[in-house]
Design a protein around this motif. Structure first.
Motif, short mmCIF file in Angstrom:
data_model
loop_
_atom_site.label_atom_id
_atom_site.label_comp_id
_atom_site.label_asym_id
_atom_site.label_seq_id
_atom_site.Cartn_x
_atom_site.Cartn_y
_atom_site.Cartn_z
N THR A 241 -3.36 -10.71 -6.66
CA THR A 241 -4.42 -10.22 -5.79
C THR A 241 -4.66 -11.11 -4.58
O THR A 241 -5.30 -10.70 -3.63
N GLN B 67 -2.43 -2.45 -4.39
CA GLN B 67 -3.54 -2.85 -3.55
C GLN B 67 -3.09 -3.96 -2.59
O GLN B 67 -2.21 -4.75 -2.93
N MET C 3 0.83 -1.20 0.00
CA MET C 3 0.00 0.00 0.00
C MET C 3 0.86 1.26 0.00
O MET C 3 0.52 2.24 -0.66
#
Length: 165
Positions: free
Chosen positions: A131, A44, A39
């Motif tokens: 992710t 993300q 971050m």
């Protein structure tokens, strides 16, 4: 009636469970620190995957037991082969490994090592394509920690639909 042997089995099982819980806590701390770094650098945060955690732990456990070099398990192959064998769906995957001995808590050392040791480790940590991730930690009998982080990109929704037919 409980025998002394039963008592030793119960104590042994509790000890293993406590050890696993401590290693899970270490893994989560490394994971949280990696997300903080991601971050801070504009990526993300990663989502924790229990299925990936099981694969990462198994890789660390086998490295502690067999002491093989590198990413390829001599019996189970590379990270892609191991994820496939476990039924984990992915479209891209990567892996960081770390081992150390002499520290009670390897979590910060693992993060620093991965961050500064090679550009490949740092690329995996920051890759916005990934992710999902998880970390598995195993401790060898000699006190050496084996830490595995697996990163993945899940298959796109249209790939899952296409593969069902």
């Amino acid at each position: 009636m409980n025998t002394r042997r039963d008592l030793f089995r119960i104590v042994g099982a509790l000890s293993v469970a406590a050890s696993a819980t401590a290693q899970d806590n270490l893994a989560r701390r490394v994971f949280d620190r990696i997300n903080e770094l991601r971050m801070a650098r504009g990526s993300q945060p990663l989502a924790w995957s229990a299925a990936v955690a099981a694969c990462a732990y198994e890789q660390s456990r086998r490295k502690a037991l067999l002491r093989f070099e590198g990413h390829n398990d001599p019996e189970r192959g590379d990270v892609a082969a191991r994820l496939n064998a476990a039924g984990v769906r992915w479209s891209a995957c990567g892996e960081n490994l770390f081992m150390e001995k002499g520290w009670d808590d390897p979590s910060n050392l693992a993060v620093v090592f991965w961050w500064y040791s090679t550009s490949g480790h740092q690329e995996n940590l920051l890759n916005p394509m990934y992710t999902e991730s998880a970390i598995g930690i195993a401790e060898g009998e000699d006190g050496t920690f084996f830490v595995t982080q697996i990163f993945l990109t899940p298959p796109a929704a249209h790939e899952l639909t296409r593969n069902r037919h």
